[in-house]
Design an enzyme around this catalytic site. Structure first.
Site, mmCIF file in Angstrom:
data_model
loop_
_atom_site.group_PDB
_atom_site.id
_atom_site.type_symbol
_atom_site.label_atom_id
_atom_site.label_comp_id
_atom_site.label_asym_id
_atom_site.label_seq_id
_atom_site.Cartn_x
_atom_site.Cartn_y
_atom_site.Cartn_z
ATOM 1 N N GLY A 293 0.787 -1.150 -0.149
ATOM 2 C CA GLY A 293 -0.027 0.177 0.097
ATOM 3 C C GLY A 293 0.642 1.254 0.085
ATOM 4 O O GLY A 293 1.963 1.308 -0.572
ATOM 5 N N GLY A 294 0.159 2.376 0.591
ATOM 6 C CA GLY A 294 0.770 3.524 0.414
ATOM 7 C C GLY A 294 2.357 3.562 1.230
ATOM 8 O O GLY A 294 3.224 4.425 1.040
ATOM 9 N N GLY B 241 23.978 12.213 -29.929
ATOM 10 C CA GLY B 241 23.641 12.911 -28.696
ATOM 11 C C GLY B 241 24.066 12.080 -27.537
ATOM 12 O O GLY B 241 24.525 12.865 -26.746
ATOM 13 N N ALA B 242 24.150 11.182 -27.602
ATOM 14 C CA ALA B 242 24.941 10.222 -26.393
ATOM 15 C C ALA B 242 26.257 10.636 -25.982
ATOM 16 O O ALA B 242 26.804 10.516 -24.964
ATOM 17 C CB ALA B 242 24.903 8.767 -26.752
HETATM 18 C C1 HXC Z 1 -3.094 -4.235 12.524
HETATM 19 C C2 HXC Z 1 -2.072 -6.220 11.747
HETATM 20 C C3 HXC Z 1 -2.016 -5.673 10.575
HETATM 21 C C4 HXC Z 1 -2.322 -4.262 10.306
HETATM 22 C C5 HXC Z 1 -1.093 -7.634 10.204
HETATM 23 N N1 HXC Z 1 -1.618 -7.239 11.624
HETATM 24 N N2 HXC Z 1 -1.361 -6.462 9.573
HETATM 25 N N3 HXC Z 1 -2.568 -5.432 12.681
HETATM 26 N N4 HXC Z 1 -2.807 -3.577 11.503
HETATM 27 N N5 HXC Z 1 -2.210 -3.520 9.238
HETATM 28 C C6 HXC Z 1 -1.637 -8.501 12.741
HETATM 29 C C7 HXC Z 1 -2.552 -9.607 12.411
HETATM 30 O O1 HXC Z 1 -3.898 -9.298 12.785
HETATM 31 C C8 HXC Z 1 -1.743 -10.661 13.288
HETATM 32 O O2 HXC Z 1 -1.939 -10.603 14.621
HETATM 33 C C9 HXC Z 1 -0.328 -10.319 13.213
HETATM 34 O O3 HXC Z 1 0.002 -8.712 12.845
HETATM 35 C C10 HXC Z 1 0.470 -11.066 11.847
HETATM 36 O O4 HXC Z 1 -0.188 -11.116 10.997
HETATM 37 P P1 HXC Z 1 -0.727 -12.474 10.050
HETATM 38 O O5 HXC Z 1 -1.798 -11.920 9.171
HETATM 39 O O6 HXC Z 1 -0.988 -13.512 11.115
HETATM 40 O O7 HXC Z 1 0.692 -12.622 9.292
HETATM 41 P P2 HXC Z 1 0.691 -12.915 7.889
HETATM 42 O O8 HXC Z 1 0.201 -14.343 7.659
HETATM 43 O O9 HXC Z 1 2.406 -13.329 7.806
HETATM 44 O O10 HXC Z 1 0.477 -12.110 6.909
HETATM 45 C C11 HXC Z 1 1.113 -10.896 6.943
HETATM 46 C C12 HXC Z 1 0.352 -9.754 6.043
HETATM 47 C C13 HXC Z 1 -0.943 -9.747 6.550
HETATM 48 C C14 HXC Z 1 0.352 -10.250 4.624
HETATM 49 C C15 HXC Z 1 1.000 -8.518 6.266
HETATM 50 O O11 HXC Z 1 -1.272 -9.616 7.928
HETATM 51 C C16 HXC Z 1 -1.921 -8.751 6.099
HETATM 52 O O12 HXC Z 1 -2.416 -8.790 4.725
HETATM 53 N N6 HXC Z 1 -2.079 -7.616 6.676
HETATM 54 C C17 HXC Z 1 -2.946 -6.408 6.281
HETATM 55 C C18 HXC Z 1 -1.950 -5.764 5.357
HETATM 56 C C19 HXC Z 1 -2.707 -4.409 5.004
HETATM 57 O O13 HXC Z 1 -3.898 -4.601 4.098
HETATM 58 N N7 HXC Z 1 -2.457 -3.228 5.393
HETATM 59 C C20 HXC Z 1 -2.927 -1.935 5.238
HETATM 60 C C21 HXC Z 1 -2.242 -1.512 3.943
HETATM 61 S S1 HXC Z 1 -2.943 -0.039 3.388
HETATM 62 P P3 HXC Z 1 -2.173 -11.574 15.547
HETATM 63 O O14 HXC Z 1 -2.564 -10.832 16.854
HETATM 64 O O15 HXC Z 1 -3.340 -12.547 15.088
HETATM 65 O O16 HXC Z 1 -0.797 -12.396 15.858
HETATM 66 C C22 HXC Z 1 -1.832 0.941 4.235
HETATM 67 C C23 HXC Z 1 -1.955 2.332 4.135
HETATM 68 C C24 HXC Z 1 -0.617 3.266 4.200
HETATM 69 O O17 HXC Z 1 -0.932 0.441 4.898
HETATM 70 C C25 HXC Z 1 -1.118 4.320 3.434
HETATM 71 C C26 HXC Z 1 0.055 5.257 3.669
HETATM 72 C C27 HXC Z 1 -0.343 6.442 2.961
#
Ligand code: HXC
Length: 514
Positions: A169-170, A404-405
């Site tokens: 993402g971002g 040009g290069a």
């Molecule tokens: C809160 C999160 C989290 C998040 C993971 N966790 N991502 N908690 N916010 N963004 C937590 C899970 O709930 C879990 O907690 C622990 O971290 C491990 O995650 P798992 O899913 O069990 O691990 P894994 O299978 O290795 O997968 C990792 C992952 C997946 C691919 C990163 O967790 C995932 O897809 N997370 C969400 C990613 C996402 O969409 N983020 C937002 C993106 S948008 P527990 O307690 O169960 O251990 C963004 C915007 C930024 O970031 C913008 C900036 C401008």
């Protein structure tokens, strides 16, 4: 007092466990290191001074008021690499997946602000699920605070991103603004939208690795500058990179001792250029003979391989090398090579790293694909970057410098300080065949024996233009040299340039054709 010491030690021990032993074991089972273990491999022994170990998030929604982990998913502080100071952060995947909360962001911002005041590089070890979903817009604000710091720090202190897990993402835009991105093969990935969203929107089915893994970003997108097989190798190479860089834009890179007095001409240089101008050769042979201790640290090794970029020391002087690679696409400049080269030149210029250009370039790549995708504006980036750069700039033309290069690759006209040409150099508007077919088109067509006439005109053209002397007569080339004396000449040139001062006109900032 004793109780208070015990309390402190207990609190620190708890903080060091991050999300707990079970989560640490899970990480290890995946072959990954913890945030703290990574720091140990990265920095000098016992040099890490942690700050903000006790910081806790302030969120209360979705049950967060009951889940607190001291440090809040990121380890921050200051350390030394080869005795020189750095600031760093290391995201801890065991705490909410390393996700970025308001306080997590504040910790990163704090060390970045300090790094700017101290004038020291920032290294970020990224391993995060992105914005902490439970905190909503507050965490988005945290990202933006970091992006602002990344932008303001750009060109002030070197910024290095090491992606060691998810970065989606971002969140990708913080590493993207930094100077260099390292990735680990098969365990890190970066993308703006993941495979599931891609499938929904474009119906493409693609794996995490293919979409945004290390190999993809090192060879296809050019997002990653360095990739390695495992985390330890990656971290050790971050240390290696730092060795070529100054601490900040006012500092200079460290030179090493070199025994110049005993340096002899290197005869192997004379054997590299093939007899036929159309035959490729490997420019890395020349680079390897030039650099001290065979130590060339290549940047973007697998991307736009028709241009080579990297750091090295020559005669002990730390410099950036940018070279055409005749072995790939004849060393032609295309869009990707231009952008790769331009960014490298700008980095070197921003941080007082002298630039060596090794030139063998037949021109810009023709074709609709290149024109429609903007070779004009992308090629202009490389031209702009060289012209704007005020660091010491030395060019060696080994063979072709056409069209040009010729101008673009750090010619005299755009402030090359010393421009040398090997005796094998050909400096002209274009290659002999193309040139003769245009300027003698009528004579050849009207001749009784067109083939013979073409050969005759070719020989005339080659004798007149396919050499370095016309350019040398004009002073566009400072000296025509024998290949074997190249290293000696370069060391003398860069030593002389140590006191160089040059400027650009006063302005807010230029408008590089982005
Ligand atoms: C809160 C999160 C989290 C998040 C993971 N966790 N991502 N908690 N916010 N963004 C937590 C899970 O709930 C879990 O907690 C622990 O971290 C491990 O995650 P798992 O899913 O069990 O691990 P894994 O299978 O290795 O997968 C990792 C992952 C997946 C691919 C990163 O967790 C995932 O897809 N997370 C969400 C990613 C996402 O969409 N983020 C937002 C993106 S948008 P527990 O307690 O169960 O251990 C963004 C915007 C930024 O970031 C913008 C900036 C401008």
């Amino acid at each position: 007092m004793k109780n208070k010491v015990e309390e402190l030690l207990k609190k620190k021990e708890k903080a060091k466990l991050g999300g707990g032993q079970e989560k640490i074991d899970n990480l290890h089972a995946k072959g990954k290191l913890t945030a703290r273990e990574r720091i140990e491999f990265l920095v000098d022994e016992k040099s890490f001074e942690e700050i903000d170990m006790f910081v806790k998030h302030r969120a209360t929604d979705f049950g967060l008021s009951k889940q607190h982990f001291p440090g809040d998913g990121v380890v921050t502080g200051f350390a030394k690499i080869d005795g020189r100071p750095i600031a760093l952060f290391s995201q801890d995947f065991t705490v909410f997946g390393g996700s970025l909360s308001e306080t997590h962001a504040e910790k990163i911002v704090k060390i970045m602000d300090m790094a700017m005041k101290l004038g020291i590089p920032v290294i970020g070890l990224n391993d995060s699920g992105g914005a902490r979903i439970q905190e909503g817009v507050v965490s988005l604000g945290g990202y933006a605070d970091i992006f602002l710091r990344n932008t303001l720090a750009s060109g002030v202190v070197p910024q290095i991103s090491v992606v060691m897990g998810p970065c989606a993402g971002g969140a990708v835009y913080s590493p993207a603004i930094t100077d260099f991105i390292f990735m680990v093969k098969n365990s890190s990935y970066m993308f703006v939208t993941g495979p599931n969203v891609v499938k929904t929107v474009t119906h493409e089915v693609v794996s995490f690795e293919d979409l945004g893994g290390a190999e993809t970003h090192a060879s296809k997108s050019g997002v990653a500058h360095f990739i390695y097989d495992n985390e330890v190798e990656t971290l050790l190479n971050v240390r290696r990179l730092l060795g070529y860089l100054p601490l900040n834009f006012k500092d200079k890179p460290e030179d090493k001792k070199f025994d110049f007095e005993n340096l002899k001409p290197e005869l192997k240089f004379d054997e590299i250029i093939p007899d036929s101008p159309n035959k490729p050769y490997d420019m890395k042979q020349i680079i390897n003979l030039l650099v001290d201790n065979d130590d060339f640290f290549e940047v973007h090794a697998n991307y736009a391989e028709n241009i080579i970029t990297g750091f090295a020391r020559i005669g002990g002087i730390s410099l950036g090398i940018i070279a055409n690679q005749p072995e790939v696409l004849a060393g032609v400049l295309d869009i990707n090579a231009s952008v790769k080269g331009a960014r490298f030149v700008r980095f070197c210029d921003a941080f007082n790293i002298p630039i060596l250009v090794l030139e063998d370039v037949p021109g810009f790549l023709p074709g609709t694909e290149q024109e429609w995708n903007g070779i004009i504006r992308h090629g202009a980036k490389l031209l702009y970057a060289f012209a704007e750069a005020t660091v010491p700039k030395v060019t060696v033309i080994t063979r072709k410098a056409y069209g040009g290069a010729y101008d673009v690759m750090n010619s005299k006209h755009i402030r090359g300080d010393f421009n040398f040409a090997w005796i094998s150099a050909e400096i002209a508007v274009m290659g002999p065949k193309g040139a003769v077919e245009i300027i003698f088109k009528k004579e050849i067509a009207n001749s009784e024996n067109p083939e013979e006439e073409l050969e005759k005109k070719l020989s005339e053209y080659i004798a007149k233009f396919a050499n370095p002397y016309i350019a040398a007569e004009r002073g566009f080339i400072d000296d025509v040299i024998e290949p074997k004396e190249t290293k000696i000449k370069l060391i003398q040139a860069f030593r002389l340039l140590k006191t160089k001062v040059d400027t650009i006109p006063r302005k807010k900032h230029g408008n590089i054709p982005l």
